[in-house]
Motif scaffolding. Structure first.
Motif, PDB file in Angstrom:
ATOM      1  N   LEU A  68       4.398   2.921   2.539  1.00 33.34           N
ATOM      2  CA  LEU A  68       5.024   4.248   2.355  1.00 33.34           C
ATOM      3  C   LEU A  68       6.368   4.451   1.697  1.00 33.34           C
ATOM      4  O   LEU A  68       7.240   3.332   1.834  1.00 33.34           O
ATOM      5  N   ARG A  69       6.488   5.105   0.646  1.00 29.02           N
ATOM      6  CA  ARG A  69       7.666   5.064  -0.213  1.00 29.02           C
ATOM      7  C   ARG A  69       8.287   6.434  -0.295  1.00 29.02           C
ATOM      8  O   ARG A  69       7.558   7.623  -0.548  1.00 29.02           O
ATOM      9  N   GLU A  76      10.772   1.639   0.004  1.00 29.89           N
ATOM     10  CA  GLU A  76       9.465   1.349   0.630  1.00 29.89           C
ATOM     11  C   GLU A  76       9.499   0.466   1.695  1.00 29.89           C
ATOM     12  O   GLU A  76      10.268  -0.380   1.890  1.00 29.89           O
ATOM     13  N   CYS A  94      11.294   5.782   5.375  1.00 26.86           N
ATOM     14  CA  CYS A  94      10.758   4.377   4.762  1.00 26.86           C
ATOM     15  C   CYS A  94      11.722   3.279   4.808  1.00 26.86           C
ATOM     16  O   CYS A  94      11.717   2.146   4.193  1.00 26.86           O
ATOM     17  N   GLY A 148      10.949   2.635  10.350  1.00 22.59           N
ATOM     18  CA  GLY A 148       9.515   2.097  10.408  1.00 22.59           C
ATOM     19  C   GLY A 148       9.431   1.597  11.818  1.00 22.59           C
ATOM     20  O   GLY A 148       8.408   1.587  12.336  1.00 22.59           O
TER      21      GLY A 148
END
Length: 246
Positions: free
Chosen positions: A156-157, A162, A125, A130
């Motif tokens: 998405l955490r 996050e 995350c 990402g």
């Protein structure tokens, strides 16, 4: 006492497991003294059952005795490195009894003199993670077609980290820590749950979700409706992580 299977570089997913011992024996061997029903018995036992992280200095300890152990309990300690970033690392510890139940658990923070090697594929995350994930997802026709009419943001955490994937008609148009209007929904899991999910032998995302290992914030309907593309995201995250550790 157990030892890490690798000493350098320290990597997310590194695990240890101690041999089962009674809490009383562990405390006697370490010279620690505490009342028989003390709430700190588990934390004291862990200090002896688990080896230090090689090269690190402990700088934080967050412990939860949700089902406190007693001196007569037979326990073992399992650990997993859940995040390595800059000069710090986090390690999750579970104190497990003879029946396999997790009695107590917590997270340690370790600090190092030098920067630890970066492994973006395992920095769940974070922005670099990402970007790698978005590149793969953009080439996955099943993923893009499943969101071909969707306009929103998937969050998405992992723990406190996050990431937002801004999606428009199947295309990931932005990867950022936060979008201006927030995520449509956010998939939330502790760091150790991400490590377990992404590095387990099989993709058991749905089974873990049913067991309640994850949660969500935001639009619950959209979260449930987009279970399939979310499962695809997890699948590609697994591929990235497993390749990095191979």
């Amino acid at each position: 006492m157990s030892a890490h299977t690798v000493t350098r570089p320290l990597t997310v997913g590194d695990r240890t497991s101690s041999e089962p011992r009674t809490v009383a024996d562990v405390l006697t061997g370490s010279g620690a003294v505490a009342p028989p029903n003390s709430p700190v018995l588990g934390a004291l036992a862990v200090a002896s059952l688990v080896s230090p992280v090689p090269g690190g200095v402990p700088t934080g300890f967050d412990w939860n005795a949700h089902d406190p152990v007693s001196v007569s309990d037979v326990v073992s300690a399992d650990t997993v490195i859940t995040r390595v970033s800059g000069r710090t690392a986090r390690r999750y510890i579970r104190l497990v009894d003879r029946a396999g139940a997790v009695r107590e658990s917590g997270t340690e923070t370790w600090t190092f003199d030098d920067e630890q090697p970066a492994v973006p594929e395992l920095d769940f995350c974070a922005p670099a993670w990402g970007a790698l994930l978005a590149e793969i997802l953009s080439e996955d026709r099943e993923f893009t077609s499943s969101l071909s009419t969707w306009d929103g943001t998937i969050g998405l955490r992992s723990g406190e980290t996050e990431l937002h994937l801004r999606i428009y008609k199947g295309r990931i148009v932005d990867v950022t820590r936060r979008t201006p209007h927030g995520a449509t929904f956010t998939f939330v899991a502790p760091d150790h749950a991400w490590a377990d999910l992404v590095l387990s032998e099989e993709n058991d995302f749905m089974r873990r979700a049913i067991r309640g290992e994850f949660s969500s914030t935001g639009d619950g309907y959209e979260y449930l409706r987009l279970t399939k593309p979310l499962n695809t995201i997890i699948g590609h995250a697994r591929a990235l992580a497993r390749k990095a550790r191979s």
